[in-house]
Design a protein around this motif. Structure first.
Motif, short mmCIF file in Angstrom:
data_model
loop_
_atom_site.label_atom_id
_atom_site.label_comp_id
_atom_site.label_asym_id
_atom_site.label_seq_id
_atom_site.Cartn_x
_atom_site.Cartn_y
_atom_site.Cartn_z
N TYR A 89 43.41 -14.45 -11.36
CA TYR A 89 43.66 -14.89 -12.68
C TYR A 89 43.89 -16.32 -13.01
O TYR A 89 43.67 -16.68 -13.99
N THR A 90 43.99 -16.88 -11.90
CA THR A 90 43.83 -18.42 -12.18
C THR A 90 42.38 -19.16 -12.44
O THR A 90 42.15 -20.14 -13.03
N ASP A 91 41.61 -18.31 -12.12
CA ASP A 91 40.04 -18.79 -12.49
C ASP A 91 39.46 -18.11 -13.80
O ASP A 91 38.42 -17.94 -13.94
N PHE A 92 40.54 -17.26 -14.61
CA PHE A 92 40.04 -16.60 -15.76
C PHE A 92 39.10 -17.40 -16.55
O PHE A 92 38.13 -17.03 -16.87
N ASP A 93 39.66 -18.49 -16.94
CA ASP A 93 38.71 -19.27 -17.93
C ASP A 93 37.57 -19.60 -17.32
O ASP A 93 36.63 -19.69 -17.88
N TYR A 94 37.44 -19.81 -16.08
CA TYR A 94 36.37 -20.27 -15.16
C TYR A 94 35.30 -19.18 -15.28
O TYR A 94 34.19 -19.30 -15.43
N ALA A 95 35.80 -17.77 -15.23
CA ALA A 95 35.20 -16.83 -15.15
C ALA A 95 34.56 -16.72 -16.50
O ALA A 95 33.17 -16.23 -16.71
N LYS A 96 35.08 -16.75 -17.38
CA LYS A 96 34.49 -16.68 -18.87
C LYS A 96 33.35 -17.79 -19.42
O LYS A 96 32.54 -17.48 -19.80
N GLU A 97 33.66 -18.74 -18.50
CA GLU A 97 32.58 -19.84 -18.62
C GLU A 97 31.23 -19.33 -18.18
O GLU A 97 30.29 -19.78 -18.64
N ALA A 98 31.42 -18.71 -17.02
CA ALA A 98 30.44 -18.36 -16.08
C ALA A 98 29.80 -17.21 -17.00
O ALA A 98 28.38 -17.15 -17.07
N VAL A 99 30.23 -16.35 -17.58
CA VAL A 99 29.81 -15.25 -18.28
C VAL A 99 28.85 -15.98 -19.66
O VAL A 99 27.72 -15.47 -20.01
N ARG A 100 29.33 -17.10 -20.12
CA ARG A 100 28.73 -17.65 -21.46
C ARG A 100 27.47 -18.17 -20.76
O ARG A 100 26.59 -18.41 -21.39
N LEU A 101 27.66 -18.66 -19.34
CA LEU A 101 26.24 -19.36 -18.78
C LEU A 101 25.24 -18.29 -18.47
O LEU A 101 24.06 -18.83 -18.31
N GLY A 102 25.58 -17.04 -18.37
CA GLY A 102 24.76 -16.12 -17.77
C GLY A 102 24.94 -15.08 -17.03
O GLY A 102 24.35 -14.12 -16.55
N ALA A 103 26.29 -15.18 -16.49
CA ALA A 103 26.71 -14.11 -15.54
C ALA A 103 26.89 -12.72 -16.43
O ALA A 103 27.32 -12.96 -17.69
N PHE A 104 26.80 -11.49 -15.81
CA PHE A 104 26.57 -10.36 -16.33
C PHE A 104 28.31 -9.75 -16.75
O PHE A 104 28.53 -9.30 -17.86
N ASP A 105 28.98 -10.13 -15.71
CA ASP A 105 30.38 -9.47 -15.78
C ASP A 105 31.29 -10.03 -14.75
O ASP A 105 30.77 -10.87 -14.03
N TYR A 106 32.65 -9.91 -14.87
CA TYR A 106 33.51 -10.36 -13.97
C TYR A 106 34.50 -9.48 -13.67
O TYR A 106 34.96 -8.58 -14.66
N VAL A 107 35.26 -9.37 -12.43
CA VAL A 107 36.14 -8.52 -12.13
C VAL A 107 37.33 -9.41 -11.68
O VAL A 107 37.06 -10.17 -10.69
N VAL A 108 38.50 -9.03 -12.11
CA VAL A 108 39.81 -9.84 -11.61
C VAL A 108 40.47 -9.33 -10.38
O VAL A 108 40.64 -8.03 -10.51
N LYS A 109 40.80 -10.21 -9.56
CA LYS A 109 41.59 -9.69 -8.21
C LYS A 109 43.05 -9.44 -9.00
O LYS A 109 43.40 -10.30 -9.71
N PRO A 110 43.79 -8.58 -8.16
CA PRO A 110 43.47 -7.71 -7.39
C PRO A 110 42.47 -6.40 -8.14
O PRO A 110 42.93 -6.21 -9.24
N PHE A 111 41.43 -5.95 -7.53
CA PHE A 111 40.62 -5.11 -8.14
C PHE A 111 40.60 -3.77 -7.32
O PHE A 111 40.84 -4.01 -5.99
N THR A 112 40.36 -2.69 -7.81
CA THR A 112 40.16 -1.63 -7.13
C THR A 112 38.77 -1.03 -6.95
O THR A 112 37.72 -1.96 -7.58
N GLU A 113 38.33 -0.15 -6.12
CA GLU A 113 37.20 0.08 -5.68
C GLU A 113 36.35 0.63 -7.00
O GLU A 113 35.20 0.36 -7.46
N GLU A 114 37.05 1.43 -7.81
CA GLU A 114 36.88 1.96 -9.24
C GLU A 114 36.16 0.79 -10.14
O GLU A 114 35.28 0.70 -11.08
N ASP A 115 37.07 -0.21 -10.17
CA ASP A 115 36.70 -1.45 -11.10
C ASP A 115 35.20 -1.92 -10.64
O ASP A 115 34.48 -2.30 -11.49
N ILE A 116 35.05 -2.29 -9.37
CA ILE A 116 33.57 -2.80 -8.70
C ILE A 116 32.50 -1.80 -9.15
O ILE A 116 31.44 -2.07 -9.71
N VAL A 117 32.82 -0.45 -8.91
CA VAL A 117 31.82 0.67 -9.26
C VAL A 117 31.52 0.47 -10.46
O VAL A 117 30.14 0.88 -10.99
N GLU A 118 32.54 0.49 -11.48
CA GLU A 118 32.23 0.70 -12.96
C GLU A 118 31.40 -0.79 -13.38
O GLU A 118 30.59 -0.28 -14.34
#
Length: 541
Positions: A89-118
């Motif tokens: 959660y503390t890296d949330f803004d950092y992750a959104k910046e990464a998506v703007r740079l070209g990352a496809f998606d991000y998953v926030v900790k703590p995550f479940t197996e279903e979150d990753i699979v989806e």
């Protein structure tokens, strides 16, 4: 090697339990294969560059190289993979910046197996869509490459028939990669001799094989001496466009094509060679010149090349009269087909002796007129049911382009002989035969006064019976007929430029004044006025 619907995955995280947990997911049921794992950013980057996975799952914060730096490296290396970032959660803004740079998606900790699979499922869906689009693009590119020869032919067909500036043509010229310089171009027009007549006896497969063979021989012959492209224009015609060759003239290349085709096939071709086109815009001029030159094969019978430079130049065609046509028709009406054929061949020989040679199209129109007159005459004395097979056979053997004069005259002579036989067998009464026979006698003596008694004696009839029979068959008296024939002959002589006084003598009038009166009575104008209507610049005489 992965199937079309399978994707590969790399997992990069500095926490071993996270890597182990993600690796233990049942990826096979999702159509996903784990290509490798890594515990830091630098090793992870090497792994990605080596394995080239479709999807990367990476922590955003790692030692030696974080996820964002790794993402930048992948973008610079133009690596096409879907990056899914794991962030807190503390890296949330950092992750959104990464998506703007070209990352496809991000998953926030703590995550479940279903979150990753989806997230992976979503990435896989995008990857398969991209693959499908890429396959479609590659398929279209493949089809485009396959159709390039046809596109080149169609474009050249457009350029030789429609004037196009280089500014308009340049882009498509380059796109189609035409193997020609856009200047110093010459058009060759090839026609297979007597192709339509000979093709009737062949199957469609054999016809196409012949066309392919002839085109291939011509292409190889041209390629030996010049840059050029050749394409089919019609069933029996091809067009070649070539750069003016430095070592051999275009007419020499054309003659070489004729020789090679004759040597390697059972067919021959006639070729017309146009003049030099200095630019693409002048290609239609060279094409028209090649067509004009090809028309002169009417005189040669084919199997040769004629250059536009060899044919006569004239702004207008001098008049050519069909002297002897009426005699042909008279012989035909009388049922004397052999006589009609002999007269026709004599007429044809006279036409072909004209110097300089008339324009081929103009000369063909005379042969068409002869054919039409012969057919009309036969229809007047023979039933359509009997005549139609004969006419259809003639038209079939003389239709289409490239028919030589000798073929035309032979077919016309055959039409006269066979038509005369039909007339003789079926339609003429004895009285008609007698009168038509007398017409030949009269036509040969128009320059003097032929009497009814003289004509009657020629056919062994009394004067009164001959006179009544003549009017019944011809619909006019002998005097009316002689006058009409004299005036018709006079018109031909006047158009040809013969002085009025000479015309009067030729058609049997001793006094010019009396001739002029008779001419005006039948035509509505004096001989001088009639001639002036055809030759306004010629003074009366």
């Amino acid at each position: 090697m992965l199937g079309h619907d399978e994707v590969s995955l790399c997992i990069i995280d500095d926490i071993k339990s996270v890597v182990n947990g993600l690796t233990m997911i049942d990826w096979a049921s999702e159509g996903v294969t784990v290509a490798g794992t890594s515990s830091n950013g630098e090793d992870g980057l090497e792994l990605i560059l080596r394995e080239k996975p479709d999807i990367v799952i990476t922590d955003i914060r790692m030692p030696r190289m974080d996820g964002l730096s790794m993402l930048r490296e992948l973008l610079e290396a133009n690596v096409a993979c879907k990056v899914i970032l794991i962030s807190s959660y503390t890296d949330f803004d950092y992750a959104k910046e990464a998506v703007r740079l070209g990352a496809f998606d991000y998953v926030v900790k703590p995550f479940t197996e279903e979150d990753i699979v989806e997230a992976v499922r979503k990435a896989k869906t995008h990857i398969l869509q991209e693959r499908e689009e890429l396959l479609n693009v590659r398929g279209m590119e493949s089809k485009l490459r396959e159709s390039m020869p046809l596109l080149r032919q169609e474009y050249l067909r457009l350029l030789v028939q429609h004037r196009t500036s280089w500014e308009q043509a340049a882009k498509r010229w380059d796109f189609l990669k035409l193997r020609l310089q856009p200047r110093g171009l010459i058009v060759l027009l090839l026609e297979i001799d007597a192709f339509q007549e000979r093709a009737e006896e062949l199957s469609m497969h054999e016809v196409e094989l012949i066309r392919f063979s002839l085109q291939n021989i011509a292409e190889e012959t041209i390629r030996e001496h010049a840059d050029g492209l050749l394409f089919r224009l019609e069933a029996d015609r091809f067009v070649a466009v070539l750069n003016d060759p430095p070592g051999m003239s275009a007419i020499q290349i054309a003659e070489r094509c004729c020789k090679n085709i004759e040597s390697f096939t059972k067919f021959t071709v006639s070729i017309g060679v146009g003049g030099r086109a200095e630019s693409v815009a002048e290609l239609p001029d060279s094409y028209k010149q090649a067509d004009q030159a090809l028309n002169y094969h009417l005189f040669t019978g084919g199997n040769g090349a004629i250059s536009y430079d060899e044919i006569p130049r004239s702004n207008k065609q001098g008049p050519v009269s069909l002297e002897g046509k009426e005699e042909v028709l008279l012989a035909l009406r009388s049922g004397n087909g052999d006589r009609a054929a002999v007269l026709l061949l004599q007429l044809s020989a006279a036409l072909q002796r004209i110097s300089p040679r008339p324009n081929p199209e103009y000369l063909l129109s005379h042969y068409e007129e002869l054919a039409a007159s012969i057919i009309r005459t036969l229809y007047e004395v023979v039933s359509p049911e009997e005549l139609q097979p004969l006419v259809q056979s003639y038209k079939a053997k003389t239709s289409g382009s490239g028919v030589a004069l000798n073929v035309l005259e032979q077919q016309l002579a055959a039409l006269c002989r066979d038509g005369g036989e039909l007339v003789r067998r079926n339609t003429l009464s004895e009285g008609q035969r007698i009168i038509y026979h007398s017409l030949e006698y009269i036509k040969q003596r128009l320059e003097r006064n032929v009497t009814v008694g003289e004509c009657a004696a020629h056919v062994h009839l009394s004067v009164s019976y001959f006179s009544s029979l003549f009017k019944k068959v011809m619909g006019m008296t002998l005097i009316q007929y002689i006058t009409a024939e004299r005036m018709q002959k006079a018109k031909s002589l006047l158009i040809a430029g013969v002085p009025v006084q000479e015309v009067a003598a030729i058609v049997g009038y001793e006094e010019r004044r009396y001739f002029s009166e008779m001419f005006k009575r039948t035509s509505g104008m004096t001989p001088s006025e009639f001639r002036a209507s055809y030759h306004p610049e010629t003074p009366g005489g």
